[in-house]
Structures are given as C-alpha cells and as structure tokens.
Design a protein around this motif. Structure first.
Motif, mmCIF file in Angstrom:
data_model
loop_
_atom_site.group_PDB
_atom_site.id
_atom_site.type_symbol
_atom_site.label_atom_id
_atom_site.label_comp_id
_atom_site.label_asym_id
_atom_site.label_seq_id
_atom_site.Cartn_x
_atom_site.Cartn_y
_atom_site.Cartn_z
ATOM 1 N N ASN A 1 -43.893 37.502 3.771
ATOM 2 C CA ASN A 1 -42.977 38.497 4.446
ATOM 3 C C ASN A 1 -43.520 38.931 5.874
ATOM 4 O O ASN A 1 -42.634 39.272 6.686
ATOM 5 N N TRP B 1 -39.418 38.083 -2.472
ATOM 6 C CA TRP B 1 -38.231 38.952 -2.009
ATOM 7 C C TRP B 1 -37.494 39.504 -3.187
ATOM 8 O O TRP B 1 -36.728 40.489 -2.945
ATOM 9 N N ARG C 1 -36.085 40.803 3.774
ATOM 10 C CA ARG C 1 -35.739 39.863 2.834
ATOM 11 C C ARG C 1 -35.990 38.487 3.762
ATOM 12 O O ARG C 1 -36.501 38.688 4.637
#
Length: 442
Positions: A140, A117, A314
């Motif tokens: 992610n 991230w 994130r």
C-alpha cells in the motif's frame, strides 16, 4: 493431495507461446505440450473488465450482473458463498493467500491471508500474520513512497526467512540482481516469496484446497509491454520512464521466466494438483495513458480543505474516503469536484458517492507537466509533488483469459469456456482429489 488454484493474474499465454517458439520458457513449453489450454471469456463491457470484478466471478461462479461487485474491497458487503466456504461445507480443509477481492467467511480455514486492500479477517499463526501485515503495508505504501528494494528487503527478511525454500535460492538471486537495477522487478520478489509461503503452509496445514494469487505478471505487463520483444506496435516508453528497451532488457520475459521456474516446481511435485487461471489477459494500449497516485493523502486533501475523512488506499489510483457525518462528505464532494487540471474542465478526482463513503479515483491521464497547474477555488497551484506517476499504461484488459488443469491432457478438454465455469472446475477437482466427489456420487 492438495488442489492448488494458482491464480496468475492477467498472464498473457499468447505471449508465452511466442517465447516458447523462440526456445524459451521450457517448463511452460512442457506444460502446454502436455495439458489442455482453455480460453476463458469474461464480461463484454470494458468497464467491467477489472480484476476485482472478475476474480469474484471465479470465486463464486457468478457473473458481474449476479454478484454486483464493482470496486475492490466491496466483497465485504456481500454474503454469497465463495469457493472456500462451498468446499468447507463438503468437509474439506481450505486455505487462501491474497485472493483478490475475497472475504474471509470460512468457519475454520487452515489459513486465510486476504489481499492488501480488503478489510476482512486474517487467519494464520502469529508469525505469519505479522509477516502478512507487513506485506500489506509495503504494497500500500510502495507506489507513494517509492521504497527502495534494499529498504523493502530489510523489513521483510527477518520475518520471511522461516518460509524461504532453500531450493528457490536461484529464483531469489535472479530477482534480486534484477531488482537492484530496475524498479519493475521488485514485484517479482513478492510473488516468489508468496509461492514459498504457500508451499510451507501447505506442508504444515495440509489443506485439501488452497488458492494462491500472484500479481507481478499483470503489474509488469501494464507498465512495460512496450519494452518487450513480443510487442509489435508503434508505442514506446520514454527513457526517463523506462531504460529497459535501451538496455536490451525484456521485462515480460523476465517475469515469465520467474513463473516458468515456479511452474516447473509445480509439475515436479506429486503432492499437488495444480489448476492455473488468469481471470483476464491484456492487450497493448494504443493510446498514451498516464496514471497517478497521491503521495500523502492527508496532506493533499488538507490543501483542498477536505476534513473529517478516514483514507483507505486501494490499488493504483483509487482510494476510499470514510466519513462519520454526511455534511462532511457533501463538503468533500463539492471541493473535490471543483478541482481541475490546467485551463480546461478536466477533473482531477472522480467520485462515486456512497453516502458516508466516497470511492475516489485520480482521473487525470495526461503528461506530468499538466499537474503543475491544478485549479481550485479560483487559484492555481503546482501539484506535481503531490501525485506520483504509477505507470504509463502500456496494456489494458481484455475479456479473454486462460485456464489449465495439469490433470487434463492436451486435446481432452474444452477450447473455450465462460469464466463462471472455472468455479465448478475448481470445486470438482478439490472434491475428486479428497474423495468427497465419489462419496457424493455413491
């Protein structure tokens, strides 16, 4: 000799001690019988007890008030020295694998593979860099796309095979068999791979100091503490969410056994000095708390009329929107803040306005059926397909963490220290093993 900072994020040593009392986790048992277990104390205010705040404290020796980092990825806008640069300044060779919220500002690291991230440079050979970019993309996308374990393995295997340690075959087999039945076990596969990658890079690059961040324990504790035999509270996960308890499976024992095997290998190696740090630990959540993540960011934002944004996912429920024009950012704020859940004013998205960037969080924590009536612009629509359940938050953060230096005998160290002190302990261990500390003293 390489000093390894083994970062077992949020691992609960008080649970480990319970399992040891039951005759389980023999390597952890040997470790705690031989070495000093020191409690670390982090921030006091609960909003500050986030791993992306506390790991920068470990890496810098600075409190949150001093380093000012509150969000994951924000390290790139700070310029204070971290442990790797500090050791480079003393002439040591350094490496890092997935340090949380750390920037690669080293002059010539042996390797630096940032967390998935944080937008910072990757330092590695081409093959390792290719593997790491794939790992980051899987991490992610996994929560949103619910990738099957077979699909993940098919992508990883061709790139990962060169780093796999034959001695860890049993570790992979155990994880594979569990992951084929339970989604929560997939995270352990990545940690096993990261450990093998670390050992391979250590042998090839010979750093004086390296760090390795492992997150599966924290992930599984957050999701499945209620399913464990060490949990004595009244909360329980619904069977549609987790079948572990119904099948007499203990997710916490599973990941601790994976780590127990890793600890055993570390204790057997004469070429490592290992210091274990957890940053924080977790305590059972007494409240029902659901967390969600957007499935397709652009598609959902399009429904709200949010345009001109670059989306940077994130961890968990958080995402960052980047704009080139403040007008577009202000329009997005108006649309996102006008979106609520059900017949109440409960917001769906919380926003931290940073000018051309907006740090956003899905802030609805109710049951999934509530998402069937999201209110926006005078109309109601079903958003249950737009957001995926990340977890029922079984455990929350607490200020106590743990630190173990395998070179410090039981009874010879402190019972409790500030988390800021870990920085000095890591630095001094690396300097001592490299001989630099002796030279400085002379």
């Amino acid at each position: 000799m390489t000093v390894l900072s083994l970062e077992m994020n949020e691992l609960n040593f008080h649970y480990i001690e319970k399992f040891i009392e039951e005759g389980k986790l023999p390597n952890f048992g040997a470790l705690l019988a031989k070495c000093q277990l020191t409690r670390t104390i982090a921030e006091k205010a609960y909003p500050d007890l986030e791993p992306w705040i506390q790991w920068p404290t470990v890496y810098s020796g600075k409190t949150y008030a001093e380093h000012g980092i509150f969000r994951l990825g924000d390290i790139v806008s700070r310029d204070y020295p971290q442990i790797w640069e500090a050791l480079e300044q003393e002439g040591l060779r350094v490496g890092a694998i997935s340090p949380m919220n750390a920037a690669n500002r080293c002059e010539n690291p042996c390797f630096f593979l940032p967390d998935p991230w944080t937008n910072t440079d990757i330092t590695a050979d081409d093959a390792t860099k290719k593997l790491w970019k794939l790992v980051a993309s899987i991490v992610n996308s996994n929560a949103s796309n619910d990738l099957g374990f077979a699909a993940v393995g098919k992508q990883l295997a061709p790139l990962a095979m060169r780093y796999v340690n034959a001695a860890s075959t049993a570790r992979y087999t155990r994880v594979l068999l569990k992951a084929l039945r339970y989604k929560w076990a997939k995270a352990a596969f990545l940690d096993v791979l990261l450990f093998d990658l670390a050992m391979k890079l250590k042998e090839r690059e010979r750093p004086d100091y390296m760090s390795l961040f492992l997150n599966a324990g924290a992930h599984i504790q957050h999701h499945h503490t209620y399913d464990s035999s060490v949990y004595s509270g009244e909360m329980a996960n619904p069977e549609w969410y987790s079948k572990a308890a119904a099948n007499d499976e203990d997710p916490l024992l599973f990941i601790y056994e994976v780590y127990d095997d890793i600890i055993g290998e570390c204790m057997r190696r004469s070429d490592l000095r290992v210091l274990i740090t957890t940053g924080l630990s977790q305590t059972p959540n007494p409240r029902e708390h659901y967390q969600y993540r957007m499935v397709e960011f652009d598609a959902f934002l399009g429904k709200l009329g949010v345009t001109g944004a670059k989306v940077l996912p994130r961890m968990s429920r958080d995402f960052l929107l980047e704009f080139e024009d403040r007008v577009d950012a202000e329009a997005a704020i108006a649309k996102l803040t006008a979106t609520s859940v059900g017949n109440s004013d409960t917001p769906l998205i919380r926003i931290e306005d940073r000018g051309l960037t907006l740090f956003c969080q899905v802030c609805y924590f109710g049951r999934p059926e509530g998402l069937k009536a999201v209110q926006f612009d005078g109309r109601s629509f079903d958003a249950s397909d737009d957001l995926v359940l990340v977890s029922i938050e079984n455990a929350i953060h607490q200020t106590t963490g743990y630190h173990v230096d395998m070179n410090v005998p039981k009874g010879a160290g402190d019972d409790e220290i500030s988390l800021t002190e870990v920085f000095n302990r890591l630095k001094n261990a690396a300097l001592a093993e490299s001989g630099a500390l002796t030279k400085l003293a002379g």
